[in-house]
Write an enzyme that holds these catalytic residues in place. Structure first.
Site, PDB file in Angstrom:
ATOM      1  N   LYS A 139      17.464  -8.356  25.289  1.00 17.05           N
ATOM      2  CA  LYS A 139      18.345  -9.346  25.903  1.00 17.05           C
ATOM      3  C   LYS A 139      17.875 -10.762  25.588  1.00 17.05           C
ATOM      4  CE  LYS A 139      19.983  -8.621  30.077  1.00 17.05           C
ATOM      5  NZ  LYS A 139      20.134  -8.532  31.552  1.00 17.05           N
TER       6      LYS A 139
ATOM      7  N   HIS B 138       5.679  27.679  32.628  1.00 19.17           N
ATOM      8  CA  HIS B 138       4.387  28.124  32.108  1.00 19.17           C
ATOM      9  C   HIS B 138       3.356  26.999  32.154  1.00 19.17           C
ATOM     10  CE1 HIS B 138       5.847  32.039  30.604  1.00 19.17           C
ATOM     11  NE2 HIS B 138       7.002  31.403  30.513  1.00 19.17           N
TER      12      HIS B 138
ATOM     13  N   GLY C 185      18.714  -4.008  32.391  1.00 20.51           N
ATOM     14  CA  GLY C 185      18.256  -3.290  31.203  1.00 20.51           C
ATOM     15  C   GLY C 185      18.322  -1.781  31.327  1.00 20.51           C
TER      16      GLY C 185
END
Length: 548
Positions: free
Chosen positions: A208, A386, A269
């Site tokens: 930006k 797992h 953002g």
């Protein structure tokens, strides 16, 4: 937007009393007592997403009391304020209008007296024209070759959302290869550039301000790599595009102003994938699929605005999260996707949740006396089974989990998907109901196997259950359903912030580290012994300087 301390509400006090009754209630009993529990604690969105929150330590009274908390903290008022363009981000004096970027109804939305839909539509049209030219091969590189590779250079919200979506929608991608660079560690960009041809590579510089340290360091390295091969700066316009709002810095970098795609200060953002920051998404999946992504999010926006709180999916998910975080004193939430294409989804949610609601100061400027943002983490579901599910099943910590899966796979390979989904369904059942001593004994009788050392081994085999989960079953991961899913979580996070009386859309906490880093850079480049910091930082810096 009202500033109401939730802990001082009548609803909060009622929830504290209710928690005393509920804290020892087991989900097994809740399901036994209410045969209609699934129907009462699940919601279908648009025949695309089924949200089942029945496997939680809640009942109808819990939901009603949580809804009262939302009402008492004026949630509806806050929702209307955000969507109408009021400057609810008061610490930065900004509106919060990422929702306007997907306002496909084109309803006028005004900020400072200007209908911002005009600007949004112009940028969207510019993105379409540009992406169409690149995808079709009309846009050429400096030697007349078509573009084959796109490199998005950005960090945080200029990276995580676009990266997640392009991965999640990989089945919809075209021939272009999409790469993402975010890490200031030179290893990442070095390894990516090794594979690329500067004549056929297009860089998207996403910042930006166009001053973000990590992004501009990588952008300058990309430009140097390009010029080393091409030699002529005039060709930067063929290979570099800016996603920014800082015209002066974009021109200074050498990018043609026609290759700049603007977005605005009312787009945070981490909520910006719907904006020009999503250009990498559009280049990957095409304009029409990008519009479907916006369309799905817009549909969830309308659900959030218009649906009564008691049937409002983002609101209910937020309230359940607050229930665990503040009354059960649970500190983390896991997001577990049973879809390989969604492997970046937990990382994306981690940012929009923790950067948004990781605050300890309320909207009145006071320290809060309750929990705000949860720690969000996760992994692809089967891999997690797992790795860390053992702790979720039998550990001392309660970890509420969101399980996400798609009913229809993009890759029909033998019985893979059936086995994948069997694990998705089995894990939430096991977490909710556990495995009792009686079941273990019955299994041993059926198998005709006597349990050796029964008094010793039995406690280790028991799973107590009562571990909360939400099951989010998506019909199929498409641009539309993914857009709706992302917006669902955005609104959940906003709802949490409203009720907890914090500002969700600023992020002052990330600034200090950046400021200190800029001060340290000159110290790393000189030959002096550093003594200007605390003893730990001084010695770490001096050790680095000695070793380098």
């Amino acid at each position: 937007m009202k500033s109401i301390n939730p802990k001082k509400t009548i609803a909060w006090e009622a929830l504290e009393k209710h928690f005393i009754k509920m804290k020892s209630v087991h989900m097994r009993d809740l399901f036994i007592k209410n045969k209609n529990r699934f129907n009462e604690f699940s919601i279908m969105f648009d025949d695309q997403i089924l949200v089942d929150f029945s496997k939680n330590r809640i009942n109808k009274e819990t939901i009603n009391k949580l809804i009262n908390l939302a009402k008492e903290t004026k949630l509806k008022n806050a929702i209307n304020s955000m969507f109408s363009g009021k400057k609810i981000n008061r610490t930065e004096n900004r509106a919060v209008l990422h929702t306007a970027l997907r306002n496909l109804d084109n309803t006028p939305i005004y900020v400072d007296g200007r209908n911002i839909m005009l600007d949004i539509n112009n940028i969207l049209k510019k993105m379409k024209n540009f992406s169409d030219r690149v995808i079709s091969g009309v846009w050429k590189g400096c030697t007349g070759k078509t573009i084959t590779d796109i490199v998005n250079i950005g960090i945080g919200g200029s990276n995580l959302g676009s990266f997640m979506v392009t991965e999640a929608l990989y089945p919809y991608k075209n021939h272009l290869n999409i790469h993402f660079v975010s890490n200031i560690d030179g290893t990442q960009i070095t390894e990516i550039l090794k594979k690329l041809n500067p004549e056929t590579t297009l860089f998207l510089i996403a910042s930006k301000t166009f001053t973000t340290q990590e992004t501009m360091t990588n952008a300058n390295s990309a430009r140097n790599w390009f010029l080393t091969e091409v030699k002529n700066k005039k060709y930067i316009k063929n290979h570099f595009v800016a996603l920014s709002s800082n015209i002066e810095q974009v021109i200074k970098f050498g990018i043609d102003i026609e290759n700049m795609f603007r977005f605005w200060d009312w787009v945070g953002g981490r909520y910006s994938l719907w904006s020009a920051i999503g250009l990498s998404i559009m280049l990957s999946i095409g304009f029409e699929n990008f519009i479907q992504l916006l369309n799905g999010a817009h549909a969830m926006d309308k659900h959030f605005i218009t649906t009564p709180l008691v049937n409002n999916i983002p609101v209910l998910l937020a309230l359940i999260s607050i229930w665990y975080n503040n009354f059960f004193k649970v500190e983390t939430e896991a997001v577990l996707s049973y879809d390989q294409y969604m492997h970046r989804f937990a990382a994306y949610l981690q940012q929009i949740s923790m950067e948004s609601n990781g605050k300890c100061i309320d909207r009145n400027g006071n320290h809060v006396s309750y929990q705000t943002g949860s720690i969000v983490w996760g992994e692809i579901g089967v891999n997690g089974q797992h790795a860390f599910y053992q702790l979720i099943h039998q550990g001392t910590k309660i970890i509420p989990c969101d399980f996400i899966a798609s009913a229809i796979t993009h890759n029909k390979l033998n019985d893979h998907h059936v086995k994948l989904l069997s694990n998705f369904f089995a894990q939430t059942e096991a977490l909710a109901f556990g495995k009792t001593c009686e079941i273990i004994n019955l299994e041993s009788i059926i198998k005709d196997k006597k349990i050796k050392n029964k008094s010793f081994i039995m406690p280790h085999k028991i799973l107590y259950g009562n571990r909360p989960t939400n099951s989010i079953l998506v019909k199929k991961i498409t641009p539309y359903s993914l857009g709706a899913l992302i917006a669902m979580y955005e609104h959940k996070i906003f709802t949490q912030g409203v009720i907890l009386n914090i500002f969700t859309f600023d992020q002052w906490g990330v600034e200090l580290g950046k400021q200190l880093a800029n001060k340290i850079i000159p110290e790393l480049n000189n030959n002096e012994i550093i003594t200007s910091h605390d003893s730990s930082t001084n010695n770490l810096i001096n050790c680095y300087k000695y070793w380098k």
